[in-house]
Design a protein around this motif. Sequence first.
Motif, PDB file in Angstrom:
ATOM      1  N   ARG A   2       0.837  -1.196   0.000  1.00  0.00           N
ATOM      2  CA  ARG A   2       0.000   0.000   0.000  1.00  0.00           C
ATOM      3  C   ARG A   2       0.873   1.247   0.000  1.00  0.00           C
ATOM      4  NH1 ARG A   2      -5.259  -1.818  -0.938  1.00  0.00           N
ATOM      5  NH2 ARG A   2      -5.511  -3.798   0.181  1.00  0.00           N
ATOM      6  N   ARG A   3       0.332   2.315  -0.574  1.00  0.00           N
ATOM      7  CA  ARG A   3       1.042   3.593  -0.641  1.00  0.00           C
ATOM      8  C   ARG A   3       0.291   4.610   0.226  1.00  0.00           C
ATOM      9  NH1 ARG A   3       4.545   4.492  -4.793  1.00  0.00           N
ATOM     10  NH2 ARG A   3       3.777   6.618  -5.141  1.00  0.00           N
ATOM     11  N   ALA A   4       0.991   5.173   1.208  1.00  0.00           N
ATOM     12  CA  ALA A   4       0.375   6.084   2.169  1.00  0.00           C
ATOM     13  C   ALA A   4       1.021   7.453   2.100  1.00  0.00           C
ATOM     14  CB  ALA A   4       0.498   5.523   3.583  1.00  0.00           C
ATOM     15  N   ALA A   5       0.255   8.453   2.521  1.00  0.00           N
ATOM     16  CA  ALA A   5       0.763   9.816   2.642  1.00  0.00           C
ATOM     17  C   ALA A   5       0.241  10.407   3.937  1.00  0.00           C
ATOM     18  CB  ALA A   5       0.331  10.669   1.450  1.00  0.00           C
ATOM     19  N   ILE A   6       0.909  11.440   4.422  1.00  0.00           N
ATOM     20  CA  ILE A   6       0.495  12.147   5.631  1.00  0.00           C
ATOM     21  C   ILE A   6       0.210  13.598   5.268  1.00  0.00           C
ATOM     22  CG2 ILE A   6       1.248  13.031   7.885  1.00  0.00           C
ATOM     23  CD1 ILE A   6       2.815  10.458   8.282  1.00  0.00           C
ATOM     24  N   ALA A   7      -0.958  14.096   5.675  1.00  0.00           N
ATOM     25  CA  ALA A   7      -1.327  15.495   5.495  1.00  0.00           C
ATOM     26  C   ALA A   7      -1.262  16.191   6.845  1.00  0.00           C
ATOM     27  CB  ALA A   7      -2.723  15.602   4.913  1.00  0.00           C
ATOM     28  N   GLY A   8      -0.374  17.158   6.964  1.00  0.00           N
ATOM     29  CA  GLY A   8      -0.155  17.833   8.241  1.00  0.00           C
ATOM     30  C   GLY A   8       1.023  17.205   8.948  1.00  0.00           C
ATOM     31  N   THR A   9       2.065  17.983   9.182  1.00  0.00           N
ATOM     32  CA  THR A   9       3.304  17.415   9.730  1.00  0.00           C
ATOM     33  C   THR A   9       3.634  17.967  11.114  1.00  0.00           C
ATOM     34  OG1 THR A   9       4.604  19.058   8.500  1.00  0.00           O
ATOM     35  CG2 THR A   9       4.265  16.914   7.458  1.00  0.00           C
ATOM     36  N   GLY A  10       2.583  18.264  11.883  1.00  0.00           N
ATOM     37  CA  GLY A  10       2.779  18.657  13.278  1.00  0.00           C
ATOM     38  C   GLY A  10       3.134  17.459  14.140  1.00  0.00           C
TER      39      GLY A  10
END
Length: 361
Positions: A2-10
Amino acid sequence: MRRAAIAGTGGIASAHAEALRAAGDRVELVAVADVDAGRAGTFAGEQGVARSYSSVGDMLASEELDVVHVCTPPRHHVPLALECLAANVHVLVEKPPALSLGEVDALIAAERVSEASVATVFQHRFGPAAVRLRRLAAEGVFGRSFVAKCDTLWYRGDSYFEMPWRGTWRSEGGGPTMGHGIHQFDLLLSVLGPWQEIRAVAARQARDVETEDVSMALVTFADGTVASVVNSLLSPRETSELRFDFEHATVEVEHLYGYTDAHWSVTPAPGREDVALRWRDEPSSGLVSGHRWQVAAFLDALDNGEKPPVTLEDTRTTMEFIAALYASAFTGTVVKAGQIGPDSPFYATMEGIGAPWANSR
């Protein structure tokens, strides 16, 4: 894979990145996005991610993704989740998933016409001990449920609220009821099932914020269980506690931000020592409850062609509980499950008719 991404890097994004790494070769973190391009780039470098973006839209247009982990401040959760659903990309969204019950229903409607699903991060549901508790309770090992309590007694000083989006209805949707205690009482609800009615109070005792800094509720569940729920940001000795008084045993956990099996205890009723033995005979784990367990369950669901937990329908139960708590506290009335509909002022915003202290800041 699976390919994942993160939105918001706090801050919470690091927990998601760690959980994705713990999943091994099942999933790869391939991209991150943040409106602060410099912060996105720094986070990508720290996490060994090749690409970073300054908008989720650009990321969705450029990447082939299976899931986006939404880790932004709360007011951005629903707009970004809707953007991902429109692109048929699954969403794992941090708490609170939305600012109102109406927003949850908007997500449910969008999910129905998408090929993707939205799941809410309620990671305490997935610790091994909580999974065991639900299973043994469902099997009748503990007998009937009678009494419960759920305390989230944390401390956040004035400096915590210097970040402008904190302590406001528009950005956070509420105080500790929405942003802090939600994990504990979501676990309570996952064990006890449907709630029936709620009597509550909320107060702004010490912090110069729009929202409450403490709330208390008395809850009756459909099976007759009565429970107390306390959410506080004013408690110097911080603790997170749950207690379930069943017919055959009391089951308790006390921790702060995550538990292991060692944080749980079972006290049998006289003559029911077999119940404690049954609990102890189950496989034990020293691992801390956290995002890794939910990410693993999320991937399992995708592999099996199922909706990932916690579904929007599950989430709605918890968010309706919050709306009812505020409605009861601000109107001084008992609020029943199903009472907060589109015609209620507490449907579109948790503030509803306005907090009693709204004009005293």
